[in-house]
Design an enzyme around this catalytic site. Sequence first.
Site, mmCIF file in Angstrom:
data_model
loop_
_atom_site.group_PDB
_atom_site.id
_atom_site.type_symbol
_atom_site.label_atom_id
_atom_site.label_comp_id
_atom_site.label_asym_id
_atom_site.label_seq_id
_atom_site.Cartn_x
_atom_site.Cartn_y
_atom_site.Cartn_z
ATOM 1 N N ARG A 86 0.820 -1.217 0.000
ATOM 2 C CA ARG A 86 0.000 0.000 0.000
ATOM 3 C C ARG A 86 0.851 1.264 0.000
ATOM 4 N NH1 ARG A 86 -3.029 -3.803 3.361
ATOM 5 N NH2 ARG A 86 -1.318 -3.389 4.752
ATOM 6 N N GLU A 123 7.214 -10.294 15.334
ATOM 7 C CA GLU A 123 6.991 -10.955 16.618
ATOM 8 C C GLU A 123 7.246 -12.459 16.488
ATOM 9 O OE1 GLU A 123 3.083 -10.953 18.282
ATOM 10 O OE2 GLU A 123 3.874 -10.954 20.316
#
Length: 202
Positions: A86, A123
């Site tokens: 994006r 993560e």
Amino acid sequence: MPDKGFGVQVPVRTRRKGFSMAQPRSDEGQLSEYIVNVPDYPQPGIIFKDITPLLANGDALRRSIASLAQSFQSSKTDRIAGIEARGFILGAAVAAEIGVGFIPLRKPGKSPRDVHSVRYQLEYGFDELQVHKDLIETDMNIGLIDDVLATGGTAVAAIDLIQKGGGIVTGFGCLLELGFLAGRSKIQSTYPGLPIHALVQQ
Ligand code: AMP
């Protein structure tokens, strides 16, 4: 209950299932009204921020591009770089508005010629950004654009990548900053003083 980025698991027990977006009353609506919360996408516990309604509204898109372009006006900017995917849509439009070229920072396997690469930790696991080496020249001033600033890991990796190519990052601009994920602090602890411009704070 706060919204969340991709990197952090937060329970969403109190959240009603389904999309939520205040209906823009007119083309003059706040930009935040065009960003749709999509609960539990792409996985449970994540609130995905869908910016496609903003992109699809001519006035909101024009105002977003103009504001992001303005944030680079005080610095000399030779190129705008955008983060896949994006960040390409916004970054290319901002580059055209400023009147400079656009540099795509891509996910692995998409750039067929010689690349600089930066691997960075998520993560769970790793991701990577790449750029064609010949798009960045030494000391080129480059503004960086993405859609959402969450934990800041992607933006820091993108800045690392541009610097690896010899470029100088003049600032980071995005549509939406998820403040509780502290991406701004992460960028500023790695790159103190780097200007950060977010059009919407949540
Ligand atoms: P981060 O590295 O955590 O700052 O994540 C930023 C990148 O992940 C951007 O390229 C965003 O497109 C994407 N991203 C992270 N969290 C979200 C979210 N909640 N909704 C939409 N995109 C997100």
